[in-house]
Design a protein around this motif. Structure first.
Motif, mmCIF file in Angstrom:
data_model
loop_
_atom_site.group_PDB
_atom_site.id
_atom_site.type_symbol
_atom_site.label_atom_id
_atom_site.label_comp_id
_atom_site.label_asym_id
_atom_site.label_seq_id
_atom_site.Cartn_x
_atom_site.Cartn_y
_atom_site.Cartn_z
ATOM 1 N N TRP A 29 0.835 -1.196 0.000
ATOM 2 C CA TRP A 29 0.000 0.000 0.000
ATOM 3 C C TRP A 29 0.868 1.244 0.000
ATOM 4 C CZ3 TRP A 29 0.096 2.828 4.788
ATOM 5 C CH2 TRP A 29 0.659 2.137 5.862
ATOM 6 N N ARG A 30 0.257 2.364 -0.410
ATOM 7 C CA ARG A 30 0.949 3.634 -0.453
ATOM 8 C C ARG A 30 0.584 4.426 0.800
ATOM 9 N NH1 ARG A 30 2.945 4.666 -5.450
ATOM 10 N NH2 ARG A 30 4.463 5.832 -4.204
ATOM 11 N N SER A 31 1.575 5.015 1.421
ATOM 12 C CA SER A 31 1.428 5.691 2.706
ATOM 13 C C SER A 31 1.574 7.199 2.530
ATOM 14 C CB SER A 31 2.494 5.174 3.676
ATOM 15 O OG SER A 31 2.527 5.951 4.868
ATOM 16 N N VAL A 32 0.482 7.920 2.780
ATOM 17 C CA VAL A 32 0.493 9.386 2.739
ATOM 18 C C VAL A 32 0.358 9.872 4.177
ATOM 19 C CG1 VAL A 32 -0.613 11.471 1.889
ATOM 20 C CG2 VAL A 32 -0.549 9.420 0.454
ATOM 21 N N GLU A 33 1.419 10.440 4.715
ATOM 22 C CA GLU A 33 1.392 10.898 6.097
ATOM 23 C C GLU A 33 0.784 12.287 6.150
ATOM 24 O OE1 GLU A 33 4.590 11.638 9.669
ATOM 25 O OE2 GLU A 33 4.821 9.852 8.411
ATOM 26 N N ILE A 34 -0.248 12.449 6.976
ATOM 27 C CA ILE A 34 -0.956 13.718 7.092
ATOM 28 C C ILE A 34 -0.720 14.291 8.491
ATOM 29 C CG2 ILE A 34 -2.721 13.052 5.428
ATOM 30 C CD1 ILE A 34 -4.595 12.463 7.782
ATOM 31 N N ALA A 35 -1.089 15.552 8.661
ATOM 32 C CA ALA A 35 -0.980 16.187 9.970
ATOM 33 C C ALA A 35 -2.007 15.600 10.925
ATOM 34 C CB ALA A 35 -1.194 17.695 9.828
ATOM 35 N N GLY A 36 -1.711 15.667 12.221
ATOM 36 C CA GLY A 36 -2.626 15.142 13.225
ATOM 37 C C GLY A 36 -3.874 15.976 13.406
ATOM 38 N N MET A 37 -3.918 17.154 12.816
ATOM 39 C CA MET A 37 -5.111 18.001 12.863
ATOM 40 C C MET A 37 -5.089 18.910 11.642
ATOM 41 S SD MET A 37 -3.939 20.447 16.015
ATOM 42 C CE MET A 37 -2.372 21.324 15.976
ATOM 43 N N PRO A 38 -6.253 19.453 11.253
ATOM 44 C CA PRO A 38 -6.283 20.346 10.093
ATOM 45 C C PRO A 38 -5.404 21.575 10.332
ATOM 46 C CG PRO A 38 -8.481 19.634 10.727
ATOM 47 C CD PRO A 38 -7.563 19.221 11.832
ATOM 48 N N PRO A 39 -5.002 22.253 9.224
ATOM 49 C CA PRO A 39 -5.459 22.045 7.853
ATOM 50 C C PRO A 39 -4.724 20.902 7.151
ATOM 51 C CG PRO A 39 -3.958 23.904 7.937
ATOM 52 C CD PRO A 39 -4.166 23.459 9.360
ATOM 53 N N ARG A 40 -5.445 20.243 6.241
ATOM 54 C CA ARG A 40 -4.889 19.215 5.363
ATOM 55 C C ARG A 40 -5.345 19.582 3.947
ATOM 56 N NH1 ARG A 40 -7.660 15.130 9.474
ATOM 57 N NH2 ARG A 40 -6.072 15.029 11.119
ATOM 58 N N PRO A 41 -4.665 20.520 3.324
ATOM 59 C CA PRO A 41 -5.196 21.168 2.120
ATOM 60 C C PRO A 41 -5.407 20.255 0.932
ATOM 61 C CG PRO A 41 -2.908 21.808 2.524
ATOM 62 C CD PRO A 41 -3.370 21.095 3.750
ATOM 63 N N LEU A 42 -4.680 19.136 0.850
ATOM 64 C CA LEU A 42 -4.866 18.256 -0.297
ATOM 65 C C LEU A 42 -5.761 17.061 0.019
ATOM 66 C CD1 LEU A 42 -1.302 18.293 -1.883
ATOM 67 C CD2 LEU A 42 -3.361 19.456 -2.670
ATOM 68 N N LEU A 43 -6.080 16.861 1.284
ATOM 69 C CA LEU A 43 -7.002 15.785 1.647
ATOM 70 C C LEU A 43 -8.437 16.294 1.741
ATOM 71 C CD1 LEU A 43 -7.489 12.849 2.423
ATOM 72 C CD2 LEU A 43 -6.955 13.451 4.807
ATOM 73 N N ALA A 44 -8.621 17.490 2.276
ATOM 74 C CA ALA A 44 -9.979 18.023 2.455
ATOM 75 C C ALA A 44 -10.786 18.052 1.162
ATOM 76 C CB ALA A 44 -9.918 19.414 3.087
ATOM 77 N N PRO A 45 -10.203 18.405 -0.003
ATOM 78 C CA PRO A 45 -11.014 18.359 -1.233
ATOM 79 C C PRO A 45 -11.449 16.948 -1.606
ATOM 80 C CG PRO A 45 -9.052 19.716 -1.554
ATOM 81 C CD PRO A 45 -8.872 19.001 -0.255
#
Length: 307
Positions: A29-45
């Motif tokens: 699988w591909r792993s995209v590490e995101i922040a623990g809280m917003p903003p997440r500008p490329l995930l929210a859309p």
């Protein structure tokens, strides 16, 4: 089949549940590490504003919440099932009830031990945008005896359930084990060793270690930009596992709906109903940059209403 892309962050215990499910199935699988809280500008859309983690992306199909992610993994990759024959109902129901009942008490025990290390901005976010309660150590301290009692009571039946078999539903791990295990993992990973004695965890350690040994499969790092481009360049898969007129509340395919978690992080997501059942709802969204998307939510734990 498109890659499995998991948007997650390392200390997310619900992400650990999915990472371990991927390991149980032996998946890459591909792993995209995101922040623990917003903003997440490329995930929210991609999620229409849904803010909880993890999120599983398969092309332009976006799966929100572990209670739709695990069934999707089992449908798309049926080997090494997470639901031994005849067990899906009990596995899903038990996991949902366990997580709902214990989430706040487990946080209470956790902050008792490590509350001084939680960043103030994280506490602020969880109070104002996620849980709606103050999870700072001073705020939670008065309830520590009740939280401790709640966790110990749940662990009492778990010890009984595992006394004569290696996993909750028999000889193989299931989605129920992963739901229960991830909450204990949160405590054992972050609290000092005395948490074992405090909670009476010693009899559960062999079961705990059997699941910990599963691992996470074969992850490969991916950037948020790459994942966004995958969604933009893909089309949602046809929904063949749900009937377009299967909504138990009578909603019909093509009608505008709003989907909102019914417990915390109550951010409404708007879209057009594609298909639904009493287990899952799929909505279509069009984002100006990401294009056409199908968002999948579990029915249990979410309010689905005509917009």
């Amino acid at each position: 089949m498109p890659d499995l892309i998991l948007h997650h962050y390392p200390f997310s215990t619900f992400s650990e549940k999915v990472r371990t499910a991927l390991g149980h199935k032996g998946l890459a699988w591909r792993s995209v590490e995101i922040a623990g809280m917003p903003p997440r500008p490329l995930l929210a859309p991609l999620t229409g504003g849904y803010r909880r983690a993890p999120v599983l992306q398969v092309g332009a199909d976006i799966y929100c919440d572990t209670h739709v992610i695990l069934p999707a993994l089992d449908r798309l990759h049926p080997q090494r099932t997470l639901y031994p024959p005849g067990s899906q109902g009990i596995a899903e129901g038990l996991g949902f009830a366990w997580e709902r009942q214990l989430w706040i008490p487990v946080i209470g025990v956790l902050v008792h031990f490590i509350g001084e290390h939680i960043p103030p901005e994280f506490i602020k976010d969880r109070k104002e945008g996620y849980l709606g309660i103050d999870i700072s150590r001073p705020a939670m301290a008065p309830q520590f005896p009740q939280h401790l009692q709640a966790v110990r009571a749940q662990l009492g039946w778990l010890r009984q359930a595992l006394a004569a078999q290696p996993f909750l539903l028999g000889d193989a791990p299931s989605a129920a084990d992963l739901a229960v295990w991830q909450t204990i993992h949160l405590l054992r990973k972050n609290c000092p060793p005395e948490v074992d004695a405090l909670l009476g965890l010693a009899p559960l350690v062999p079961w705990y270690e059997r699941i910990a040994a599963i691992g996470h499969g074969t992850p490969a790092a991916m950037s948020a930009e790459e994942a966004f481009e995958v969604a933009r360049a893909s089309a949602p898969a046809p929904v063949s596992h749900l009937a377009p007129d299967g909504d138990p509340g009578g909603l019909r395919a093509g009608c505008p709906v709003t989907v909102t978690p019914d417990d915390n992080a109550r951010v409404p997501v708007n879209g057009t109903l594609v298909a639904a059942s009493d287990h899952e709802v799929v909505i279509h969204r069009h984002d100006a940059q990401a294009g056409d998307l199908h968002l999948h939510f579990p029915r249990l734990g979410f309010d689905v209403v005509a917009a």
